[in-house]
Design a protein around this motif. Structure first.
Motif, PDB file in Angstrom:
ATOM      1  N   GLU A 176      11.869   3.379  -0.520  1.00  0.00           N
ATOM      2  CA  GLU A 176      10.496   3.066  -0.095  1.00  0.00           C
ATOM      3  C   GLU A 176       9.968   1.796  -0.740  1.00  0.00           C
ATOM      4  O   GLU A 176       9.258   1.020  -0.120  1.00  0.00           O
ATOM      5  N   HIS A 179      15.770   6.859  16.424  1.00  0.00           N
ATOM      6  CA  HIS A 179      14.735   6.230  17.245  1.00  0.00           C
ATOM      7  C   HIS A 179      15.079   4.779  17.592  1.00  0.00           C
ATOM      8  O   HIS A 179      14.867   4.335  18.722  1.00  0.00           O
ATOM      9  N   GLY A 215       5.997   6.833  16.111  1.00  0.00           N
ATOM     10  CA  GLY A 215       5.545   7.078  14.742  1.00  0.00           C
ATOM     11  C   GLY A 215       4.237   6.351  14.495  1.00  0.00           C
ATOM     12  O   GLY A 215       4.222   5.183  14.099  1.00  0.00           O
ATOM     13  N   LEU A 244      14.766   9.351  10.286  1.00  0.00           N
ATOM     14  CA  LEU A 244      14.719   9.332  11.752  1.00  0.00           C
ATOM     15  C   LEU A 244      14.895   7.927  12.334  1.00  0.00           C
ATOM     16  O   LEU A 244      14.962   7.764  13.556  1.00  0.00           O
ATOM     17  N   TRP A 253       6.876  13.585   3.538  1.00  0.00           N
ATOM     18  CA  TRP A 253       8.320  13.439   3.740  1.00  0.00           C
ATOM     19  C   TRP A 253       8.986  12.604   2.652  1.00  0.00           C
ATOM     20  O   TRP A 253      10.147  12.805   2.322  1.00  0.00           O
TER      21      TRP A 253
HETATM   22  N1  NAD Z   1       7.311  -2.549   5.549  1.00  0.00           N
HETATM   23  C1  NAD Z   1       6.458  -1.952   4.730  1.00  0.00           C
HETATM   24  O1  NAD Z   1       5.875  -2.556   3.835  1.00  0.00           O
HETATM   25  C2  NAD Z   1       6.189  -0.487   4.899  1.00  0.00           C
HETATM   26  C3  NAD Z   1       5.036   0.071   4.335  1.00  0.00           C
HETATM   27  C4  NAD Z   1       4.816   1.429   4.516  1.00  0.00           C
HETATM   28  C5  NAD Z   1       5.742   2.192   5.200  1.00  0.00           C
HETATM   29  N2  NAD Z   1       6.857   1.617   5.718  1.00  0.00           N
HETATM   30  C6  NAD Z   1       7.861   2.423   6.432  1.00  0.00           C
HETATM   31  O2  NAD Z   1       7.300   2.933   7.622  1.00  0.00           O
HETATM   32  C7  NAD Z   1       7.863   4.207   7.909  1.00  0.00           C
HETATM   33  C8  NAD Z   1       6.723   5.215   8.106  1.00  0.00           C
HETATM   34  O3  NAD Z   1       5.997   5.342   6.893  1.00  0.00           O
HETATM   35  P1  NAD Z   1       4.501   5.912   6.916  1.00  0.00           P
HETATM   36  O4  NAD Z   1       3.917   5.702   5.602  1.00  0.00           O
HETATM   37  O5  NAD Z   1       3.792   5.379   8.091  1.00  0.00           O
HETATM   38  O6  NAD Z   1       4.770   7.454   7.139  1.00  0.00           O
HETATM   39  P2  NAD Z   1       3.774   8.426   7.875  1.00  0.00           P
HETATM   40  O7  NAD Z   1       4.196   9.815   7.522  1.00  0.00           O
HETATM   41  O8  NAD Z   1       2.361   8.052   7.611  1.00  0.00           O
HETATM   42  O9  NAD Z   1       4.061   8.142   9.419  1.00  0.00           O
HETATM   43  C9  NAD Z   1       5.246   8.564  10.067  1.00  0.00           C
HETATM   44  C10 NAD Z   1       4.843   9.125  11.402  1.00  0.00           C
HETATM   45  O10 NAD Z   1       6.025   9.522  12.099  1.00  0.00           O
HETATM   46  C11 NAD Z   1       5.703  10.736  12.777  1.00  0.00           C
HETATM   47  N3  NAD Z   1       6.921  11.448  13.135  1.00  0.00           N
HETATM   48  C12 NAD Z   1       7.692  12.262  12.366  1.00  0.00           C
HETATM   49  N4  NAD Z   1       8.705  12.744  13.104  1.00  0.00           N
HETATM   50  C13 NAD Z   1       8.599  12.195  14.341  1.00  0.00           C
HETATM   51  C14 NAD Z   1       9.373  12.313  15.525  1.00  0.00           C
HETATM   52  N5  NAD Z   1      10.487  13.062  15.575  1.00  0.00           N
HETATM   53  N6  NAD Z   1       8.958  11.634  16.610  1.00  0.00           N
HETATM   54  C15 NAD Z   1       7.840  10.860  16.575  1.00  0.00           C
HETATM   55  N7  NAD Z   1       7.074  10.739  15.471  1.00  0.00           N
HETATM   56  C16 NAD Z   1       7.457  11.390  14.374  1.00  0.00           C
HETATM   57  C17 NAD Z   1       4.838  11.489  11.792  1.00  0.00           C
HETATM   58  O11 NAD Z   1       4.100  12.525  12.390  1.00  0.00           O
HETATM   59  C18 NAD Z   1       3.955  10.373  11.281  1.00  0.00           C
HETATM   60  O12 NAD Z   1       2.793  10.222  12.042  1.00  0.00           O
HETATM   61  C19 NAD Z   1       8.777   4.531   6.747  1.00  0.00           C
HETATM   62  O13 NAD Z   1      10.098   4.228   7.058  1.00  0.00           O
HETATM   63  C20 NAD Z   1       8.298   3.632   5.641  1.00  0.00           C
HETATM   64  O14 NAD Z   1       9.304   3.281   4.720  1.00  0.00           O
HETATM   65  C21 NAD Z   1       7.092   0.293   5.582  1.00  0.00           C
END
Ligand code: NAD
Length: 430
Positions: free
Chosen positions: A245, A139, A67, A135, A232
Motif C-alpha cells: 500500500e 478486473h 471500485g 482483485l 481489506w
Molecule cells: N495511487 C495511490 O496513491 C493510491 C491511493 C489510495 C489507494 N490506492 C489503491 O486503490 C485501490 C483501492 O483502494 P481504496 O482505498 O479506494 O479502497 P476502498 O476499500 O475504499 O475501495 C475499494 C472499492 O472496491 C469495492 N469492491 C470490492 N470488491 C469489489 C468487486 N468484486 N467488484 C467491484 N467493486 C468491489 C469496494 O466495495 C470499495 O468500494 C487499492 O489497490 C489501493 O492500493 C492507490
C-alpha cells in the motif's frame, strides 16, 4: 513504444554490472542482473511534458469505474478536471459507494453490482480499476479483454504471475495500460530525477525510504459483516499490507533511480501496536538489492509519524530528498580520508588522521539544501489522470506503463514473500 534507458544510465548500469563480480551478488543474481538492464529509468521528459500538458480539447471521453471507494472517488475528482471527461458508469459490491460517487460527480452515474455488466456496456471509452489489490488482476484483465484502455491502481497485481499476465495481455493487444504510480508524473520528482540521471549526485548507490504514520489504518465499519470489505488492507485475502500500500510507490521510485528492477528482497515486520485482530503487520522493513550491490531500504511504521513520507537518494557526490511536496538536493562537501599514511619524525608509518576522531566529520548536515524549482507543483494524481486521457485520445504510450507496474509488483510481492518466509528471495526476470 520506447523503454530504453537514456545513454548515461545505460552506460552506468553496464559498468555497474561489470563491477558486480566484486560485489555481493551470487552468479544467478548476476544472470538476473544482466537481464534487467531494461526499460526502467528513462525520464523521457518530452513525452511526459506532452502527456501532462493542460488541454483545451473537449472530445467526449466516457469512463467506467470498477471500485468506487476512496481511491475511485479521488481518481474521479481528478478525471473530471480534464475537459470532456465523464464518469458514465460504476461497478461496486457496496451500494453506499454509488451515492458517494454521485455526490462527487454532481450527477447520477449508472450503477452495476457486477463489473461484468459494466464491461458489457457499449458506451465506455476507457476503464478505471480501483478495487482492493487482490482483485486487480481479475478486473484489469477483464477490462483489457473488453478492448478498452485501462487505468489500474497500484500495486499492479497481487502475484507476480498475475502481473506478468497483465504485461502479456497489454503487449499482445497493443493496448494502453497505465498503472497508478502517479509519482512518475510528479513535476518536482521528474525534475529532480532528470538531474540525478544527468549525474548531479554521482552514482546512486542507496535509496532510503520512510513512510511513517500515526494512525491505525482501521476504518469504521457500520456492520461487522462488512469488516473485511471495508478494512481489506488489514487482511491477507486481498492485501499485501504496508509493503504494497505504501512501499510500492517508493519501490517504484527506487527502480526508476536505479534504472533497473531489483534482483533480491529481504524483509521483516510485526504487529507491535495494533493488536486488534488484523493480519497484516503494522510495521515493516524491506531491503531490496539492485545490480552491483546497490540497495534500497524501505521502512514503515504506523504509530509514530516523525519521519513522515520521504525518500533519500544517496549518491557518491550528493543526496536527494523527495517528499510529497518537494525535492531538495544536498552535496557531499568532501571525501573524508581515514588511516592516511602520514610522515612522522621517525619516517613514514601508518597513522590515523584526526578525521577518525573528529565528531564534526560524522555529524549530520543541518544546513539548507538546494530546493528543486518547478513552475507548476500540481498534485501528481491530477497530472497522471490528465496524461492517461491524453494517451487514450492520441494513442500515446503511458509513462507509468505495464513495465513500470511489473517492476514495483516484483519488488512488493518478493519482499512480502521474504517477510513471510524469513529468507532472502531472489527476483527472477524472465
Ligand atoms: N495511487 C495511490 O496513491 C493510491 C491511493 C489510495 C489507494 N490506492 C489503491 O486503490 C485501490 C483501492 O483502494 P481504496 O482505498 O479506494 O479502497 P476502498 O476499500 O475504499 O475501495 C475499494 C472499492 O472496491 C469495492 N469492491 C470490492 N470488491 C469489489 C468487486 N468484486 N467488484 C467491484 N467493486 C468491489 C469496494 O466495495 C470499495 O468500494 C487499492 O489497490 C489501493 O492500493 C492507490
Amino acid at each position: 513504444m520506447d523503454h530504453r534507458m537514456d545513454r548515461r544510465t545505460f552506460t552506468q548500469s553496464l559498468s555497474a554490472l561489470a563491477l558486480a563480480s566484486s560485489a555481493s551478488l551470487s552468479s544467478s543474481a548476476l544472470q538476473v542482473a544482466a537481464s534487467v538492464v531494461a526499460p526502467q529509468g528513462s525520464t523521457d521528459d518530452t513525452r511526459a511534458e506532452r502527456q501532462t500538458a493542460r488541454t483545451t480539447v473537449k472530445t467526449p471521453l466516457r469512463l467506467g469505474l470498477i471500485g468506487a471507494g476512496s481511491r475511485g472517488q479521488e481518481l474521479t475528482r481528478s478525471f473530471l478536471r480534464v475537459p470532456g471527461v465523464k464518469v458514465t458508469a460504476a461497478a461496486d459490491v457496496y451500494p453506499l459507494r454509488f451515492e458517494q460517487l454521485n455526490k462527487v460527480c454532481g450527477y447520477e452515474v449508472a450503477k452495476h453490482a457486477e463489473y461484468s455488466a459494466l464491461l458489457d456496456r457499449n458506451d465506455l471509452d476507457a476503464i478505471v480499476v480501483a478495487t482492493p489489490l487482490g482483485l486487480h488482476a481479475e478486473h484489469v484483465l477483464a477490462a483489457l479483454k473488453s478492448r478498452r484502455p485501462v487505468y489500474g491502481e497500484k500495486t499492479m497485481a497481487y502475484t507476480i504471475e498475475q502481473a506478468r499476465q497483465i504485461v502479456t495481455e497489454v503487449t499482445a493487444g497493443k493496448q494502453i495500460f497505465q498503472v497508478g504510480h502517479q509519482y512518475r508524473y510528479s513535476p518536482w520528482i521528474r525534475a529532480a530525477m532528470a538531474r540525478v540521471q544527468a549525474g548531479e549526485i554521482g552514482d546512486v548507490t542507496h535509496v532510503l525510504a520512510y513512510w511513517n504514520r500515526n494512525s491505525s489504518w482501521r476504518r469504521p465499519v457500520p456492520d461487522p459483516s462488512l469488516e473485511r470489505l471495508i478494512n481489506w488492507r488489514l487482511y491477507h485475502q486481498w492485501s499485501l499490507g504496508l509493503i504494497a500500500e505504501l512501499g510500492s510507490h517508493h519501490m517504484d521510485i527506487a527502480n526508476w533511480a536505479m534504472g533497473s528492477y531489483p534482483v533480491a528482497a529481504q524483509a521483516s515486520g510485526s504487529i507491535c501496536c495494533y493488536h486488534d485482530g488484523r493480519e497484516t503487520d503494522d510495521n515493516v522493513q524491506v531491503i531490496l538489492s539492485y545490480p552491483a550491490g546497490r540497495r534500497m531500504v524501505f521502512t514503515s511504521m504506523t504509530d509514530n509519524a516523525k519521519m513522515g513520507d520521504q525518500l533519500w537518494l544517496y549518491g557518491t557526490k550528493g543526496s536527494l530528498n523527495l517528499t510529497l511536496q518537494d525535492a531538495t538536493f544536498f552535496y557531499e562537501p568532501r571525501k573524508v580520508e581515514v588511516d592516511k599514511v602520514v610522515k612522522t619524525g621517525e619516517g613514514h608509518e601508518p597513522a590515523v588522521t584526526s578525521a577518525s576522531y573528529n565528531p564534526a566529520n560524522e555529524m549530520p548536515y543541518r544546513g539548507p539544501g538546494s530546493p528543486v524549482q518547478v513552475k507548476d507543483g500540481e498534485d501528481p494524481t491530477t497530472a497522471a489522470t490528465r496524461a492517461f486521457v491524453h494517451c487514450v485520445r492520441t494513442g500515446d504510450r503511458p509513462i507509468a506503463d505495464e513495465h513500470v507496474g511489473l517492476g514495483s509488483a516484483l519488488a512488493v510481492v518478493s519482499a512480502n514473500e521474504a517477510r513471510v518466509t524469513k529468507r532472502e528471495v531472489e527476483i527472477a526476470i524472465v
